[in-house]
Scaffold this motif. Structure first.
Motif, PDB file in Angstrom:
ATOM      1  N   PRO A 146      -6.464 -20.466   0.354  1.00  0.00           N
ATOM      2  CA  PRO A 146      -6.011 -20.899  -0.965  1.00  0.00           C
ATOM      3  C   PRO A 146      -7.006 -20.436  -2.018  1.00  0.00           C
ATOM      4  N   GLY A 147      -6.476 -20.014  -3.148  1.00  0.00           N
ATOM      5  CA  GLY A 147      -7.321 -19.574  -4.256  1.00  0.00           C
ATOM      6  C   GLY A 147      -6.710 -19.998  -5.575  1.00  0.00           C
ATOM      7  N   GLY A 148      -6.688 -21.298  -5.847  1.00  0.00           N
ATOM      8  CA  GLY A 148      -6.090 -21.784  -7.092  1.00  0.00           C
ATOM      9  C   GLY A 148      -4.602 -21.494  -7.107  1.00  0.00           C
ATOM     10  N   ASP A 149      -4.132 -20.776  -8.133  1.00  0.00           N
ATOM     11  CA  ASP A 149      -2.709 -20.459  -8.223  1.00  0.00           C
ATOM     12  C   ASP A 149      -2.342 -19.194  -7.444  1.00  0.00           C
ATOM     13  N   HIS A 150      -3.284 -18.658  -6.688  1.00  0.00           N
ATOM     14  CA  HIS A 150      -3.068 -17.476  -5.852  1.00  0.00           C
ATOM     15  C   HIS A 150      -3.385 -17.801  -4.389  1.00  0.00           C
ATOM     16  N   THR A 151      -2.934 -16.934  -3.512  1.00  0.00           N
ATOM     17  CA  THR A 151      -3.365 -16.950  -2.122  1.00  0.00           C
ATOM     18  C   THR A 151      -4.157 -15.680  -1.880  1.00  0.00           C
ATOM     19  N   ILE A 152      -5.318 -15.823  -1.275  1.00  0.00           N
ATOM     20  CA  ILE A 152      -6.150 -14.675  -0.916  1.00  0.00           C
ATOM     21  C   ILE A 152      -5.675 -14.213   0.449  1.00  0.00           C
ATOM     22  N   VAL A 153      -5.133 -13.012   0.501  1.00  0.00           N
ATOM     23  CA  VAL A 153      -4.579 -12.466   1.735  1.00  0.00           C
ATOM     24  C   VAL A 153      -5.527 -11.385   2.249  1.00  0.00           C
ATOM     25  N   VAL A 154      -6.141 -11.641   3.391  1.00  0.00           N
ATOM     26  CA  VAL A 154      -7.058 -10.686   4.016  1.00  0.00           C
ATOM     27  C   VAL A 154      -6.276  -9.923   5.078  1.00  0.00           C
ATOM     28  N   GLY A 155      -6.393  -8.631   5.042  1.00  0.00           N
ATOM     29  CA  GLY A 155      -5.651  -7.816   5.995  1.00  0.00           C
ATOM     30  C   GLY A 155      -6.541  -6.910   6.813  1.00  0.00           C
ATOM     31  N   GLU A 156      -6.200  -6.786   8.093  1.00  0.00           N
ATOM     32  CA  GLU A 156      -6.856  -5.819   8.967  1.00  0.00           C
ATOM     33  C   GLU A 156      -6.151  -4.483   8.783  1.00  0.00           C
ATOM     34  N   GLY A 174       6.117   0.437   8.468  1.00  0.00           N
ATOM     35  CA  GLY A 174       7.349   0.737   7.757  1.00  0.00           C
ATOM     36  C   GLY A 174       7.343   0.277   6.317  1.00  0.00           C
ATOM     37  N   CYS A 175       6.282  -0.402   5.876  1.00  0.00           N
ATOM     38  CA  CYS A 175       6.194  -0.846   4.487  1.00  0.00           C
ATOM     39  C   CYS A 175       6.130   0.370   3.567  1.00  0.00           C
ATOM     40  N   PRO A 176       6.778   0.301   2.397  1.00  0.00           N
ATOM     41  CA  PRO A 176       6.805   1.460   1.502  1.00  0.00           C
ATOM     42  C   PRO A 176       5.417   1.849   0.998  1.00  0.00           C
ATOM     43  N   LEU A 177       5.155   3.152   1.048  1.00  0.00           N
ATOM     44  CA  LEU A 177       3.949   3.751   0.477  1.00  0.00           C
ATOM     45  C   LEU A 177       4.382   4.610  -0.705  1.00  0.00           C
ATOM     46  N   ALA A 195       0.081   8.721  -4.361  1.00  0.00           N
ATOM     47  CA  ALA A 195      -1.041   7.794  -4.515  1.00  0.00           C
ATOM     48  C   ALA A 195      -2.339   8.469  -4.081  1.00  0.00           C
ATOM     49  N   LEU A 196      -3.453   8.006  -4.608  1.00  0.00           N
ATOM     50  CA  LEU A 196      -4.759   8.559  -4.244  1.00  0.00           C
ATOM     51  C   LEU A 196      -5.095   8.262  -2.791  1.00  0.00           C
ATOM     52  N   SER A 197      -4.715   7.077  -2.333  1.00  0.00           N
ATOM     53  CA  SER A 197      -4.905   6.698  -0.934  1.00  0.00           C
ATOM     54  C   SER A 197      -3.950   5.559  -0.628  1.00  0.00           C
ATOM     55  N   TRP A 198      -3.827   5.245   0.652  1.00  0.00           N
ATOM     56  CA  TRP A 198      -2.964   4.151   1.073  1.00  0.00           C
ATOM     57  C   TRP A 198      -3.525   3.526   2.338  1.00  0.00           C
ATOM     58  N   LEU A 199      -3.158   2.262   2.543  1.00  0.00           N
ATOM     59  CA  LEU A 199      -3.561   1.520   3.729  1.00  0.00           C
ATOM     60  C   LEU A 199      -2.390   0.672   4.196  1.00  0.00           C
ATOM     61  N   GLU A 200      -2.252   0.526   5.490  1.00  0.00           N
ATOM     62  CA  GLU A 200      -1.302  -0.418   6.066  1.00  0.00           C
ATOM     63  C   GLU A 200      -2.115  -1.518   6.739  1.00  0.00           C
ATOM     64  N   CYS A 201      -1.663  -2.754   6.564  1.00  0.00           N
ATOM     65  CA  CYS A 201      -2.450  -3.887   7.039  1.00  0.00           C
ATOM     66  C   CYS A 201      -1.584  -4.916   7.765  1.00  0.00           C
ATOM     67  N   ARG A 202      -2.248  -5.666   8.629  1.00  0.00           N
ATOM     68  CA  ARG A 202      -1.681  -6.845   9.271  1.00  0.00           C
ATOM     69  C   ARG A 202      -2.479  -8.024   8.719  1.00  0.00           C
ATOM     70  N   THR A 203      -1.787  -9.070   8.298  1.00  0.00           N
ATOM     71  CA  THR A 203      -2.491 -10.228   7.755  1.00  0.00           C
ATOM     72  C   THR A 203      -3.430 -10.796   8.808  1.00  0.00           C
ATOM     73  N   TRP A 214       1.723  -5.485   5.523  1.00  0.00           N
ATOM     74  CA  TRP A 214       1.836  -5.028   4.148  1.00  0.00           C
ATOM     75  C   TRP A 214       1.072  -3.733   3.965  1.00  0.00           C
ATOM     76  N   ALA A 215       1.351  -3.076   2.854  1.00  0.00           N
ATOM     77  CA  ALA A 215       0.695  -1.807   2.538  1.00  0.00           C
ATOM     78  C   ALA A 215       0.146  -1.866   1.120  1.00  0.00           C
ATOM     79  N   VAL A 216      -0.860  -1.047   0.880  1.00  0.00           N
ATOM     80  CA  VAL A 216      -1.455  -0.909  -0.447  1.00  0.00           C
ATOM     81  C   VAL A 216      -1.533   0.572  -0.768  1.00  0.00           C
TER      82      VAL A 216
END
Length: 176
Positions: free
Chosen positions: A132-142, A112-115, A119-127, A73-75
């Motif tokens: 588990p975080g209640g109604d969310h999932t906490i996704v940590v990426g390298e 290949g994830c869309p950037l 944007a001020l900055s961007w990162l590409e990550c591998r999970t 994924w990308a941010v």
């Protein structure tokens, strides 16, 4: 004071946390060649060695399964002038195939994830891990790759007290 975990009202919780200003990002991924994205302000750095970040993803949105299935994924950290992009990707139920129409993107060099362009900055990550975080999932990426946008465009898009705001990057007053 009560310690009953069910005693916190959602509206009060949202209001209290709304007093914490946060940056705005777009998280994107690919699932079976189809781009998915969402607006996220629950994003932060975790570690320098190895370089890790996290994003919290609502288990009830289609992005959840897409990002977990893909594993990459990308941010994109949004600039102050990109509020419209944040608003678009914050809406649930938008058309999957046209959601990027009119928005400049480029594929990340590693995933290949869309950037998001501009944007001020961007990162590409591998999970790296999920929790588990209640109604969310906490996704940590390298972090696999990253970049910084135009240094002459320092205004960041922020979210504070239920509103988008642009925060200028240059301060003329001392911080106490």
């Amino acid at each position: 004071m009560t310690t009953d975990p069910g005693s916190i009202e959602s509206a009060e919780f949202r209001t209290a946390l709304g007093r914490f200003g946060s940056g705005i990002t777009i998280m994107s991924t690919l699932q079976d060649g189809i781009a998915h994205a969402m607006t996220a302000n629950a994003f932060t750095s975790v570690s320098l060695e190895p370089p890790l970040v996290l994003v919290c993803v609502d288990r009830g949105v289609r992005m959840h399964d897409a990002v977990l299935d893909c594993g990459y994924w990308a941010v994109s950290v949004l600039a102050g002038r990109q509020q419209g992009i944040a608003e678009r990707f914050a809406k649930s139920g938008r058309d999957l195939y046209s959601q990027f129409d009119g928005i400049g993107t480029q594929p990340g060099p590693k995933t290949g994830c869309p950037l998001i362009e501009g944007a001020l900055s961007w990162l590409e990550c591998r999970t790296w891990a999920t929790y588990p975080g209640g109604d969310h999932t906490i996704v940590v990426g390298e972090v696999l790759s990253l970049g910084v946008g135009d240094p002459d465009d320092p205004a960041a898009l922020m979210y504070y007290a239920g509103q988008y705001r642009a925060l200028e990057g240059k301060s003329h007053r001392p911080v106490l």
